[in-house]
Design an enzyme around this catalytic site. Sequence first.
Site, PDB file in Angstrom:
ATOM      1  N   LYS A  88      43.263  33.955  42.605  1.00 27.50           N
ATOM      2  CA  LYS A  88      43.715  35.211  41.679  1.00 27.50           C
ATOM      3  C   LYS A  88      45.157  35.861  41.743  1.00 27.50           C
ATOM      4  CE  LYS A  88      41.708  38.936  44.297  1.00 27.50           C
ATOM      5  NZ  LYS A  88      42.659  39.583  44.398  1.00 27.50           N
ATOM      6  N   ASP A  89      45.831  35.511  42.913  1.00 26.77           N
ATOM      7  CA  ASP A  89      47.079  35.997  43.195  1.00 26.77           C
ATOM      8  C   ASP A  89      48.346  35.024  42.870  1.00 26.77           C
ATOM      9  OD1 ASP A  89      46.166  38.444  44.284  1.00 26.77           O
ATOM     10  OD2 ASP A  89      46.121  37.550  46.337  1.00 26.77           O
ATOM     11  N   ARG A 139      42.430  45.597  35.396  1.00 32.03           N
ATOM     12  CA  ARG A 139      41.276  44.710  34.789  1.00 32.03           C
ATOM     13  C   ARG A 139      40.106  45.619  34.948  1.00 32.03           C
ATOM     14  NH1 ARG A 139      37.368  42.085  37.205  1.00 32.03           N
ATOM     15  NH2 ARG A 139      38.490  42.043  39.229  1.00 32.03           N
ATOM     16  N   ARG A 140      39.772  45.901  36.232  1.00 37.00           N
ATOM     17  CA  ARG A 140      38.516  46.617  36.449  1.00 37.00           C
ATOM     18  C   ARG A 140      38.506  48.032  36.011  1.00 37.00           C
ATOM     19  NH1 ARG A 140      39.309  44.759  42.905  1.00 37.00           N
ATOM     20  NH2 ARG A 140      37.893  42.535  42.581  1.00 37.00           N
ATOM     21  N   ARG A 157      45.248  51.421  47.597  1.00 41.52           N
ATOM     22  CA  ARG A 157      45.960  50.166  48.265  1.00 41.52           C
ATOM     23  C   ARG A 157      45.704  49.863  49.656  1.00 41.52           C
ATOM     24  NH1 ARG A 157      50.668  48.459  46.193  1.00 41.52           N
ATOM     25  NH2 ARG A 157      50.159  46.511  47.801  1.00 41.52           N
ATOM     26  N   ARG A 163      41.074  50.135  52.948  1.00 41.63           N
ATOM     27  CA  ARG A 163      40.279  50.752  51.822  1.00 41.63           C
ATOM     28  C   ARG A 163      38.872  51.193  52.431  1.00 41.63           C
ATOM     29  NH1 ARG A 163      41.925  46.977  46.682  1.00 41.63           N
ATOM     30  NH2 ARG A 163      44.027  46.135  47.420  1.00 41.63           N
ATOM     31  N   CYS A 250      49.121  39.134  36.596  1.00 42.43           N
ATOM     32  CA  CYS A 250      47.752  39.611  37.386  1.00 42.43           C
ATOM     33  C   CYS A 250      47.354  40.991  37.031  1.00 42.43           C
ATOM     34  CB  CYS A 250      47.964  39.339  38.977  1.00 42.43           C
ATOM     35  SG  CYS A 250      48.563  37.869  39.666  1.00 42.43           S
TER      36      CYS A 250
END
Length: 321
Positions: A88-89, A139-140, A157, A163, A250
């Site tokens: 995904k990156d 996106r989320r 971040r 996190r 992305c």
Amino acid sequence: MSPVSSPTRVIRIGSRKSQLALVQTYWVQEQLQKAHPDIHFEVHTMSTHGDKVLDVALAKIGDKGLFTKELEVGMLNQEIDFAVHSLKDLPTRLPEGLMLGAVSERENPADALVLHEKHAGKQIDTLPEGAVIGTSSLRRLAQLRHHFPHLSFKDVRGNLNTRLAKLDAGEYDALILAVAGLERLGMADRVHQVLPSEISLHAVGQGALGIECRSGDSEVLSVIRAIEHLPTTRRCLAERAFLRSLEGGCQVPIGVNTVLEGDSLILTGVVASLDGKTVVKDQVSGPAEDPETLGNTLAARLREQGAQEILNSIFQEVGRA
């Protein structure tokens, strides 16, 4: 006179330094070492720009190679032979001289709800109004705002442990993280809810590892083929073609879901505005052996329904921020 043994072939694997990146890279190293006992695989770590800039939202620092550029320079300079990425990156357009050489079998690509202990037993639709949800993904953010406008959202971040520490300290009521990352780090017990695709379509390539290497490096390509997983590759090629066709990086609110049914591939895609108020979503199906055509077809269909206008608005908004 004893025969002179030939030197062992060494292949250098590039990786980011984060805990998750190293877990993923060491898994690839282990699989390849089993498949090629005559080769010695070395792991070389590098810090990427995305690892160093932790006080700015991802969307505001650009996403072209945010977590990959330094590794790509290492390959082009012959310092490493291939790099392991969370797929995904990996941008859908790679630098000249580099290619996506292999895709590993996908873990669960879904998003997970991870809660502060005071909300134990709740799910995302039972969180109280104003609950603070941490996510660094547009996106989320866009999809969750669409479904749960009563919740508050705050950027978060840092690596996974950072996190989670912020969540446990009470800075957030919940986080949205990738199921695959939590599972790979042995933290599956932190998943309170796996978000269904009806709520949150996942990121392009999420849950799979992408092996990037130099174009035409036949030796490396033959070596990494040992971890190639064709069903995952087809799903991810369709997703990446969809994203590439929409010219989204992305950090844009584009989500996908892919399902293989026999020789057919079903691809669902969504483009959403940042406020969650405008959502364009559709689905296509076709031969699994031609995944990129499927991705391009879905992108064209969503563009006809207004997806490009949504993306243009977001690019202007992020550019002004």
